[in-house]
Design a protein around this motif. Structure first.
Motif, PDB file in Angstrom:
ATOM      1  N   ALA A  13       0.838  -1.203   0.000  1.00  0.00           N
ATOM      2  CA  ALA A  13       0.000   0.000   0.000  1.00  0.00           C
ATOM      3  C   ALA A  13       0.868   1.246   0.000  1.00  0.00           C
ATOM      4  N   TRP A  17      -1.856   5.945   2.018  1.00  0.00           N
ATOM      5  CA  TRP A  17      -3.072   5.170   2.262  1.00  0.00           C
ATOM      6  C   TRP A  17      -3.717   5.578   3.578  1.00  0.00           C
ATOM      7  N   ARG A  19      -6.247   4.490   6.394  1.00  0.00           N
ATOM      8  CA  ARG A  19      -7.009   3.386   6.972  1.00  0.00           C
ATOM      9  C   ARG A  19      -8.381   3.924   7.367  1.00  0.00           C
ATOM     10  N   ARG A  38      -5.757  -3.241   4.554  1.00  0.00           N
ATOM     11  CA  ARG A  38      -4.866  -3.279   3.392  1.00  0.00           C
ATOM     12  C   ARG A  38      -5.081  -4.539   2.557  1.00  0.00           C
ATOM     13  N   THR A  95      -0.718   2.328  10.632  1.00  0.00           N
ATOM     14  CA  THR A  95      -0.884   3.397   9.656  1.00  0.00           C
ATOM     15  C   THR A  95      -0.730   4.751  10.334  1.00  0.00           C
TER      16      THR A  95
END
Length: 359
Positions: A13, A17, A19, A38, A95
């Motif tokens: 990812a 990205w 989440r 992911r 993340t």
């Protein structure tokens, strides 16, 4: 395949990205989580919670400005354990960017202040990550008309009933600071800021605020003021649970009022939790800060505002001024909403770690 050998496929990812975790509270109190991972799947989980206990426990977080992330036992750490299912607790560090999609009931919880007490560096969620919320709702304005032009309305410390509410010099300073920043970036600013000494029966400023909201179109609205908590129910007025912002003696800016605005602001900043409350007398005994923020913010979101900043708990005046200053500096420098909010949180937290205003 390619000439000269095999080329490896990359499915990792991107660092950009986000989440996304969706949270809804069911009628039986269970929190339902949908974690957009992911992987090529969404992970569904549920967390039974004792809503009666948690709603009372929340007062330890939202009714005070005191905060200490280093404490081994604290409400922020306890709520992390009580509200989140095990699967999300174990993957919380994976993340740097988190989008929370919340229904109205789940939105009342202070997710930004939660701390994973078992992590190597226990830090509030909103400081360790870029975090922003989206509201999941079935009630919304179809085809909203967004305000056009570079106009802003800044409201600071409109007077309330002085028997119950003190004046807010911090709110006035915050409002003037915001107005100055907007003017320096070519915004046409209408400033409606209360005076130090006022006539207790003077409702002129409150009426002017509503006039401006209904007759002008403002891309930015900034409010720094007292929040009202629960109105008394009388023969003439039955809105016993209507929350809003105090705009004059006996006057409230409520969701019902703002729902009539024709032009929808792009950015709304609601700071209705400044300290200075004196005594509520016959009103509700404790300020429902999270309900004040949720009710007004929810109305603006349902109307079609693109970004809303709302304080859901008591704030420290100096920290609130710093947060607003950093946020507007970044947003007016073309940072994204999420990046501007993250910078304001990080700087406020590092400067005033003893308060919870960073959230």
């Amino acid at each position: 395949f390619r000439r000269g050998g095999l080329q490896r496929s990359h499915f990792d990812a991107s660092k950009d990205w986000w989440r996304t975790i969706s949270v809804q509270q069911k009628d039986d109190g269970v929190l339902s989580f949908n974690d957009y991972t992911r992987f090529a799947r969404n992970e569904l989980s549920e967390q039974p919670i004792d809503t009666v206990f948690i709603d009372q426990y929340l007062s330890q977080v939202i009714d005070t400005t005191d905060y200490d992330a280093s404490l081994r036992s604290s409400p922020s750490r306890t709520l992390f354990e009580l509200l989140l299912p095990r699967t999300i607790k174990e993957t919380s560090p994976n993340t740097d960017k988190l989008r929370l999609v919340l229904d109205k009931r789940a939105a009342r919880f202070p997710w930004e202040m939660l701390i994973d007490g078992w992590s190597d560096k226990p830090t509030p969620l909103a400081v360790s990550k870029q975090v922003f919320r989206q509201l999941s709702t079935e009630e919304f304005r179809h085809a909203p008309q967004s305000a056009i032009g570079a106009q802003a309305l800044v409201v600071g410390d409109p007077p309330g009933d002085t028997k119950f509410f003190s004046r807010l010099p911090g709110a006035r300073r915050e409002a003037r600071q915001v107005a100055k920043a907007l003017k320096s970036n070519a915004y046409r600013v209408t400033e409606l800021i209360g005076e130090e000494i006022i006539n207790e029966n003077d409702r002129e400023l409150g009426f002017r605020i509503v006039d401006e909201l209904m007759s002008q179109e403002y891309a930015i609205l900034h409010f720094a003021a007292h929040g009202s908590y629960t109105r008394e129910s009388t023969q003439d007025h039955n809105d016993a649970h209507e929350h809003g912002m105090i705009i004059g003696p006996g006057l409230w800016l409520t969701p019902k009022l703002i729902s009539n605005m024709r032009k929808v602001p792009t950015l709304v900043f609601l700071n209705c939790c400044h300290l200075g409350f004196i005594d509520q007398g016959p009103l509700e005994r404790t300020p429902s800060y999270n309900q004040i923020a949720a009710n007004l913010a929810t109305e603006f979101i349902q109307m079609g505002s693109k970004a809303v900043v709302a304080a859901g708990w008591a704030v420290s005046d100096a920290a609130a001024e710093l947060f607003a200053g950093v946020f507007y500096q970044r947003i007016l420098s073309d940072d994204s909403f999420a990046a501007a909010a993250a910078a304001a949180r990080e700087i406020t937290y590092s400067t005033y770690p003893e308060t919870n205003t960073f959230g």
